[in-house]
Scaffold this motif. Structure first.
Motif, PDB file in Angstrom:
ATOM      1  N   LEU A   1       0.767  -1.292   0.039  1.00 58.83           N
ATOM      2  CA  LEU A   1      -0.112   0.173   0.059  1.00 58.83           C
ATOM      3  C   LEU A   1       0.707   1.370   0.153  1.00 58.83           C
ATOM      4  CD1 LEU A   1      -3.047  -0.514   2.446  1.00 58.83           C
ATOM      5  CD2 LEU A   1      -2.990  -0.215  -0.137  1.00 58.83           C
ATOM      6  N   THR A   2       2.044   1.259   0.567  1.00 59.83           N
ATOM      7  CA  THR A   2       2.603   2.435   0.584  1.00 59.83           C
ATOM      8  C   THR A   2       3.193   3.163  -0.538  1.00 59.83           C
ATOM      9  OG1 THR A   2       4.631   1.073   1.095  1.00 59.83           O
ATOM     10  CG2 THR A   2       3.655   2.167   2.802  1.00 59.83           C
TER      11      THR A   2
ATOM     12  N   SER B   1      -6.629   6.734   7.279  1.00 65.08           N
ATOM     13  CA  SER B   1      -5.271   6.245   7.850  1.00 65.08           C
ATOM     14  C   SER B   1      -4.758   5.128   7.376  1.00 65.08           C
ATOM     15  CB  SER B   1      -5.372   6.398   9.490  1.00 65.08           C
ATOM     16  OG  SER B   1      -6.375   5.333   9.937  1.00 65.08           O
ATOM     17  N   ARG B   2      -3.581   4.838   7.558  1.00 67.30           N
ATOM     18  CA  ARG B   2      -2.837   3.824   7.103  1.00 67.30           C
ATOM     19  C   ARG B   2      -2.023   2.984   7.967  1.00 67.30           C
ATOM     20  NH1 ARG B   2      -0.021   5.440   1.782  1.00 67.30           N
ATOM     21  NH2 ARG B   2       1.584   6.311   3.571  1.00 67.30           N
TER      22      ARG B   2
ATOM     23  N   ASN C   1       0.784   0.442   7.789  1.00 68.24           N
ATOM     24  CA  ASN C   1       1.515  -0.185   6.793  1.00 68.24           C
ATOM     25  C   ASN C   1       1.810  -1.739   7.096  1.00 68.24           C
ATOM     26  OD1 ASN C   1       1.864   1.928   5.130  1.00 68.24           O
ATOM     27  ND2 ASN C   1       3.506   2.896   6.505  1.00 68.24           N
TER      28      ASN C   1
ATOM     29  N   ASN D   1      -0.743  -3.453   5.818  1.00 71.28           N
ATOM     30  CA  ASN D   1      -1.238  -3.354   4.404  1.00 71.28           C
ATOM     31  C   ASN D   1      -2.518  -2.869   4.378  1.00 71.28           C
ATOM     32  OD1 ASN D   1       0.243  -3.007   2.183  1.00 71.28           O
ATOM     33  ND2 ASN D   1      -0.575  -5.202   1.315  1.00 71.28           N
ATOM     34  N   THR D   2      -3.052  -2.059   5.358  1.00 75.45           N
ATOM     35  CA  THR D   2      -4.490  -1.674   5.524  1.00 75.45           C
ATOM     36  C   THR D   2      -4.520  -0.241   5.417  1.00 75.45           C
ATOM     37  OG1 THR D   2      -5.077  -3.834   6.193  1.00 75.45           O
ATOM     38  CG2 THR D   2      -6.416  -2.022   6.752  1.00 75.45           C
ATOM     39  N   VAL D   3      -5.752   0.460   4.851  1.00 82.16           N
ATOM     40  CA  VAL D   3      -6.122   1.608   5.062  1.00 82.16           C
ATOM     41  C   VAL D   3      -7.599   1.764   5.792  1.00 82.16           C
ATOM     42  CG1 VAL D   3      -6.799   3.833   3.825  1.00 82.16           C
ATOM     43  CG2 VAL D   3      -4.758   2.537   3.189  1.00 82.16           C
TER      44      VAL D   3
END
Length: 122
Positions: free
Chosen positions: A28-29, A67-68, A70, A73-75
């Motif tokens: 995701l980043t 928000s995230r 890392n 791997n989730t927002v």
């Protein structure tokens, strides 16, 4: 590349829900993640997005927070002070990072989840 939404449901006006967008097949980043919603008979609307910075539309600013995590791997989309007009199917979308930090148009995203229903009763 796949994103899956979860966390939708029924809430009362003034209540809260937290939506999750979990990615598989990519990190995701390195992507811009957007949350969109679509109510019956209306166009898909950009709600929030996160890349190197976070953005929320005026309609949800001060109530929704993106928000995230890392490591997971989730927002997330934390939705507080919900209103009946927030009722919609909420979609998570992903697209590789670019020089455009804020992307609120659906056409700017390549990968989409199936959506999760959010219903807010008055």
């Amino acid at each position: 590349v796949k994103v899956v939404e979860s966390g939708g449901g029924l809430a009362q006006a003034g209540g809260s829900l937290r939506l999750s967008c979990t990615a598989s097949g990519f990190t995701l980043t390195y992507y811009t993640i957007g949350w969109f919603r679509q109510a019956p008979g209306k166009e898909r609307e950009g709600v929030s997005c996160i890349s190197n910075s976070a953005y929320s539309s005026d309609s949800v600013k001060g109530r929704f927070t993106i928000s995230r995590d890392n490591a997971k791997n989730t927002v997330y989309l934390q939705m507080n002070s919900l209103k009946p007009e927030d009722t919609a199917v909420y979609y998570c979308a992903a697209d590789p990072l670019s020089s455009v930090l804020v992307r609120t148009a659906a056409r700017e995203y390549e990968y989409w989840g199936q959506g999760t229903q959010v219903s807010v009763s008055s």
